[in-house]
Motif scaffolding. Structure first.
Motif, PDB file in Angstrom:
ATOM      1  N   LYS A 180     -85.740   9.421   2.682  1.00 50.00           N
ATOM      2  CA  LYS A 180     -86.625   9.894   3.739  1.00 50.00           C
ATOM      3  C   LYS A 180     -87.648  10.848   3.134  1.00 50.00           C
ATOM      4  O   LYS A 180     -87.321  11.616   2.223  1.00 50.00           O
ATOM      5  N   VAL A 181     -88.862  10.810   3.673  1.00 49.91           N
ATOM      6  CA  VAL A 181     -89.938  11.711   3.205  1.00 49.91           C
ATOM      7  C   VAL A 181     -90.426  12.518   4.400  1.00 49.91           C
ATOM      8  O   VAL A 181     -90.668  11.960   5.483  1.00 49.91           O
ATOM      9  N   ALA A 182     -90.574  13.827   4.214  1.00 48.83           N
ATOM     10  CA  ALA A 182     -91.062  14.698   5.287  1.00 48.83           C
ATOM     11  C   ALA A 182     -92.547  14.436   5.552  1.00 48.83           C
ATOM     12  O   ALA A 182     -93.245  13.781   4.760  1.00 48.83           O
ATOM     13  N   ASP A 183     -93.026  14.971   6.668  1.00 51.01           N
ATOM     14  CA  ASP A 183     -94.431  14.792   7.062  1.00 51.01           C
ATOM     15  C   ASP A 183     -95.320  15.718   6.214  1.00 51.01           C
ATOM     16  O   ASP A 183     -95.901  16.687   6.695  1.00 51.01           O
ATOM     17  N   VAL A 184     -95.383  15.403   4.959  1.00 49.78           N
ATOM     18  CA  VAL A 184     -96.184  16.183   3.996  1.00 49.78           C
ATOM     19  C   VAL A 184     -97.066  15.199   3.244  1.00 49.78           C
ATOM     20  O   VAL A 184     -96.581  14.215   2.694  1.00 49.78           O
ATOM     21  N   THR A 185     -98.382  15.482   3.246  1.00 50.24           N
ATOM     22  CA  THR A 185     -99.339  14.588   2.591  1.00 50.24           C
ATOM     23  C   THR A 185    -100.105  15.349   1.513  1.00 50.24           C
ATOM     24  O   THR A 185    -100.038  16.580   1.418  1.00 50.24           O
ATOM     25  N   THR A 186    -100.850  14.597   0.738  1.00 53.79           N
ATOM     26  CA  THR A 186    -101.686  15.201  -0.301  1.00 53.79           C
ATOM     27  C   THR A 186    -102.722  16.132   0.342  1.00 53.79           C
ATOM     28  O   THR A 186    -103.402  15.755   1.297  1.00 53.79           O
ATOM     29  N   VAL A 190     -97.754  23.902   1.685  1.00 53.95           N
ATOM     30  CA  VAL A 190     -96.314  24.001   1.920  1.00 53.95           C
ATOM     31  C   VAL A 190     -95.840  25.385   1.512  1.00 53.95           C
ATOM     32  O   VAL A 190     -96.495  26.095   0.746  1.00 53.95           O
ATOM     33  N   LYS A 191     -94.677  25.755   2.055  1.00 52.44           N
ATOM     34  CA  LYS A 191     -94.040  27.019   1.734  1.00 52.44           C
ATOM     35  C   LYS A 191     -92.826  26.759   0.833  1.00 52.44           C
ATOM     36  O   LYS A 191     -92.234  25.673   0.865  1.00 52.44           O
ATOM     37  N   ALA A 192     -92.485  27.748   0.063  1.00 49.90           N
ATOM     38  CA  ALA A 192     -91.313  27.617  -0.797  1.00 49.90           C
ATOM     39  C   ALA A 192     -90.070  27.379   0.055  1.00 49.90           C
ATOM     40  O   ALA A 192     -89.826  28.086   1.038  1.00 49.90           O
ATOM     41  N   GLY A 193     -89.267  26.349  -0.281  1.00 53.72           N
ATOM     42  CA  GLY A 193     -88.064  26.000   0.474  1.00 53.72           C
ATOM     43  C   GLY A 193     -88.296  24.998   1.582  1.00 53.72           C
ATOM     44  O   GLY A 193     -87.331  24.563   2.233  1.00 53.72           O
ATOM     45  N   GLN A 194     -89.547  24.628   1.833  1.00 52.63           N
ATOM     46  CA  GLN A 194     -89.835  23.644   2.880  1.00 52.63           C
ATOM     47  C   GLN A 194     -89.359  22.265   2.430  1.00 52.63           C
ATOM     48  O   GLN A 194     -89.654  21.830   1.324  1.00 52.63           O
ATOM     49  N   PRO A 195     -88.590  21.508   3.267  1.00 53.25           N
ATOM     50  CA  PRO A 195     -88.075  20.185   2.881  1.00 53.25           C
ATOM     51  C   PRO A 195     -89.195  19.200   2.619  1.00 53.25           C
ATOM     52  O   PRO A 195     -90.190  19.150   3.353  1.00 53.25           O
ATOM     53  N   LEU A 196     -89.018  18.410   1.560  1.00 49.10           N
ATOM     54  CA  LEU A 196     -90.004  17.404   1.202  1.00 49.10           C
ATOM     55  C   LEU A 196     -89.454  15.985   1.350  1.00 49.10           C
ATOM     56  O   LEU A 196     -90.150  15.100   1.863  1.00 49.10           O
ATOM     57  N   SER A 260     -86.606  20.286  -1.751  1.00 49.99           N
ATOM     58  CA  SER A 260     -87.558  21.159  -1.053  1.00 49.99           C
ATOM     59  C   SER A 260     -88.637  21.643  -2.025  1.00 49.99           C
ATOM     60  O   SER A 260     -88.524  21.476  -3.252  1.00 49.99           O
ATOM     61  N   ALA A 261     -89.662  22.272  -1.462  1.00 46.10           N
ATOM     62  CA  ALA A 261     -90.791  22.767  -2.266  1.00 46.10           C
ATOM     63  C   ALA A 261     -90.344  23.965  -3.097  1.00 46.10           C
ATOM     64  O   ALA A 261     -89.749  24.904  -2.563  1.00 46.10           O
ATOM     65  N   PRO A 262     -90.649  23.969  -4.386  1.00 45.04           N
ATOM     66  CA  PRO A 262     -90.218  25.084  -5.233  1.00 45.04           C
ATOM     67  C   PRO A 262     -91.095  26.327  -5.108  1.00 45.04           C
ATOM     68  O   PRO A 262     -90.702  27.405  -5.557  1.00 45.04           O
ATOM     69  N   ARG A 263     -92.308  26.211  -4.528  1.00 52.92           N
ATOM     70  CA  ARG A 263     -93.224  27.356  -4.415  1.00 52.92           C
ATOM     71  C   ARG A 263     -94.195  27.137  -3.271  1.00 52.92           C
ATOM     72  O   ARG A 263     -94.333  26.021  -2.752  1.00 52.92           O
ATOM     73  N   ASP A 264     -94.859  28.219  -2.874  1.00 59.94           N
ATOM     74  CA  ASP A 264     -95.978  28.095  -1.937  1.00 59.94           C
ATOM     75  C   ASP A 264     -97.151  27.453  -2.668  1.00 59.94           C
ATOM     76  O   ASP A 264     -97.430  27.777  -3.831  1.00 59.94           O
ATOM     77  N   GLY A 265     -97.845  26.582  -1.996  1.00 58.17           N
ATOM     78  CA  GLY A 265     -98.993  25.974  -2.645  1.00 58.17           C
ATOM     79  C   GLY A 265     -99.528  24.785  -1.897  1.00 58.17           C
ATOM     80  O   GLY A 265     -99.233  24.567  -0.706  1.00 58.17           O
ATOM     81  N   VAL A 266    -100.348  24.030  -2.587  1.00 62.49           N
ATOM     82  CA  VAL A 266    -101.016  22.851  -2.044  1.00 62.49           C
ATOM     83  C   VAL A 266    -100.446  21.622  -2.723  1.00 62.49           C
ATOM     84  O   VAL A 266    -100.234  21.608  -3.943  1.00 62.49           O
ATOM     85  N   VAL A 267    -100.201  20.599  -1.943  1.00 65.40           N
ATOM     86  CA  VAL A 267     -99.701  19.337  -2.491  1.00 65.40           C
ATOM     87  C   VAL A 267    -100.869  18.613  -3.153  1.00 65.40           C
ATOM     88  O   VAL A 267    -101.797  18.158  -2.482  1.00 65.40           O
ATOM     89  N   ASP A 282     -90.177   9.855 -13.121  1.00 66.31           N
ATOM     90  CA  ASP A 282     -91.235   9.544 -12.159  1.00 66.31           C
ATOM     91  C   ASP A 282     -91.585  10.781 -11.333  1.00 66.31           C
ATOM     92  O   ASP A 282     -90.703  11.427 -10.760  1.00 66.31           O
ATOM     93  N   VAL A 283     -92.881  11.122 -11.274  1.00 62.64           N
ATOM     94  CA  VAL A 283     -93.348  12.283 -10.508  1.00 62.64           C
ATOM     95  C   VAL A 283     -93.473  11.878  -9.052  1.00 62.64           C
ATOM     96  O   VAL A 283     -94.236  10.967  -8.701  1.00 62.64           O
ATOM     97  N   LEU A 284     -92.731  12.547  -8.194  1.00 62.12           N
ATOM     98  CA  LEU A 284     -92.794  12.268  -6.759  1.00 62.12           C
ATOM     99  C   LEU A 284     -93.707  13.236  -6.020  1.00 62.12           C
ATOM    100  O   LEU A 284     -94.404  12.834  -5.079  1.00 62.12           O
ATOM    101  N   PHE A 285     -93.739  14.508  -6.437  1.00 60.12           N
ATOM    102  CA  PHE A 285     -94.632  15.497  -5.829  1.00 60.12           C
ATOM    103  C   PHE A 285     -95.177  16.403  -6.945  1.00 60.12           C
ATOM    104  O   PHE A 285     -94.479  16.702  -7.927  1.00 60.12           O
ATOM    105  N   ARG A 286     -96.439  16.836  -6.745  1.00 59.15           N
ATOM    106  CA  ARG A 286     -97.047  17.859  -7.606  1.00 59.15           C
ATOM    107  C   ARG A 286     -97.632  18.924  -6.690  1.00 59.15           C
ATOM    108  O   ARG A 286     -98.508  18.624  -5.865  1.00 59.15           O
ATOM    109  N   ILE A 287     -97.197  20.167  -6.861  1.00 62.76           N
ATOM    110  CA  ILE A 287     -97.597  21.275  -5.985  1.00 62.76           C
ATOM    111  C   ILE A 287     -98.172  22.400  -6.847  1.00 62.76           C
ATOM    112  O   ILE A 287     -97.598  22.740  -7.897  1.00 62.76           O
TER     113      ILE A 287
END
Length: 465
Positions: A180-186, A190-196, A260-267, A282-287
């Protein structure tokens, strides 16, 4: 009566004859002898203060009168300069600044009087003396030399880049499947600890079951060491720390792992898709955290000597005119671009409003000011011909001395003077080019005056031979 008239007529006739004879002796006799001499100049027949180097006529058609070297200039025809000043006139110079002098008053081709040069004005130190009236008319201004810090700004272009230390990548270290993927797009924040996303991995499930077995086992001896090894295996698989803590608390191994997101930032990058298979690496997210960014500035090679780590830099983004961002130089990259002959420097900038975006063009002003005060003069005080740099020193009482100087850094409207001036001396800051022209003309005229006697002597020697 007739006899009386006859005697009167004879007397008048004799007087006329004597007068004519005397007139011929006074006027025409010298003219005959003057034909062999060359006049020094010609003066106005009416006695006015007008002079001519050659024969000419006045406005009434009368010839100018020649003046020879053995004739004194009449008192009524002497130039006004001689009547006003008791000083000795050395020579007369061309009013247009040409290298032409005259020992006597004369006019140029435009009818302008030659300017007298008095004894005392022709000093050996090259100084120029001006009257108070001329100083006021030409707008000459002077100010004392002072010590001040030279503020030099180096301008250079650059671009905004992300702080590579603030970029996080989420990649699987074992074969996994995205449940499952959370409602997070490029581009989303996101905030640190937010589920991805939720991940199922057989390797992670096996390691989790092993770890729970060790911590729940009642086997005595060596269990503690074995448990630490099992936990480290989960850490090596990059299982989030909150997930491991929850397993230790509930003693239950989860089927899927929530990442979850490891830090506050932009996807910056999202490659995770529900149901996909993710191979190791394989890179799934870059923040990226964009609260601090880098400005990579390309400084010209010639300015490298004034650049140092820690100097203040003001950055202006072309997208936000009027807005400035301030930072300090963090690193000078040890390489020169062979194509552009520039050196790259890195400036760290606070970006709390996230206005500065990656690859955005910026212009940087680097303040290379040295806190140590140096002897400096205004830009307008320096006469720079390329091969010669000089200033005009105000010696007081209308005397100005040209002096060559050695210059240093420039900035903030001032130029550092490394040699040639002392602290407290006054230099001309306005209309100095007029005084410099006067000084150069004076030196040229002096050279002509010194060369003239040598030329005459050489000619006389040749005639004797």
């Amino acid at each position: 009566m007739k006899t009386l008239r006859l005697l009167t007529a004879l007397a008048l006739g004799g007087g006329l004859v004597l007068g004519a004879y005397g007139y011929l002796n006074m006027e025409f006799a010298p003219a005959a002898s003057a034909a062999d001499r060359t006049p020094l100049y010609y003066r106005d027949p009416s006695g006015g203060p007008n002079w001519s180097a050659g024969p000419r006529k006045d406005d009434r058609g009368r010839d100018y009168l020649p003046v020879y070297d053995d004739q004194a200039v009449p008192a009524q025809t002497k130039p006004q300069q001689q009547a006003v000043s008791p000083r000795k006139i050395l020579y007369y110079r061309n009013p247009m600044g040409l290298a032409d002098t005259s020992p006597m008053p004369k006019k140029d081709s435009m009818g302008m009087d030659y300017i007298p040069v008095y004894e005392g004005d022709d000093t050996d130190d090259g100084a120029v003396k001006l009257s108070p009236g001329k100083i006021q008319r030409t707008g000459v201004k002077s100010e004392p030399v002072e010590r001040r810090a030279i503020r030099v700004l180096v301008k250079a272009p650059g671009t905004i880049q992300l702080d590579e230390r603030r970029v996080s990548v989420i990649a699987m270290r074992a074969e996994s499947f995205v449940q499952k993927v959370a409602d997070v797009t490029t581009g989303a924040r996101v905030k640190a600890g937010q589920p991805l996303m939720d991940i199922y991995s057989s390797a992670v499930a096996s390691a989790a079951a092993e770890y729970l077995a060790t911590i729940t086992s009642r086997v005595v001896g060596g269990v503690e060491m074995y448990g630490r090894g099992s936990r480290q295996r989960l850490v090596n698989l990059d299982v989030p720390e909150p997930v491991i803590a929850e397993m230790e608390k509930t003693r239950v191994a989860p089927v899927t792992i929530s990442w979850s997101a490891p830090r506050d930032g932009v996807v910056l990058e999202r490659n995770a898709i529900e149901g996909m298979r993710a191979n190791p690496g394989d890179v799934l997210f870059r923040i990226a955290d964009t609260t601090v960014v880098w400005a990579l500035i390309d400084v010209a090679e010639r300015d490298l000597g004034t650049i140092a780590v820690g100097q203040s830099v003001v950055v202006r983004a072309r997208s936000f005119p009027g807005r400035t961002f301030t930072g300090k130089i963090a690193i000078l990259y040890p390489q020169v671009n062979r194509d552009t002959r520039t050196v790259r420097i890195r400036v760290e900038l606070a970006n709390p409003d996230a206005l500065l975006l990656p690859d955005m063009y910026v212009d940087a002003d680097i303040d290379t000011a040295d806190a140590t005060p140096v002897l400096a003069v205004p830009d307008s005080a320096v006469l720079d011909t390329g091969s010669r740099q000089a200033v005009l020193v105000d010696k007081g009482e209308g005397r100005f001395e040209p002096r060559e100087v050695k210059l240093g850094r420039r900035g903030g409207g001032y130029i550092e003077v490394r040699d040639g001036l002392a602290d407290g001396e006054a230099v001309v800051t306005s209309a100095n080019f007029l005084i410099d022209a006067e000084s150069n003309l004076k030196a040229a005229l002096k050279g002509f005056a010194e060369a003239a006697p040598r030329t005459v002597d050489a000619g006389a020697t040749g005639d004797r031979k």
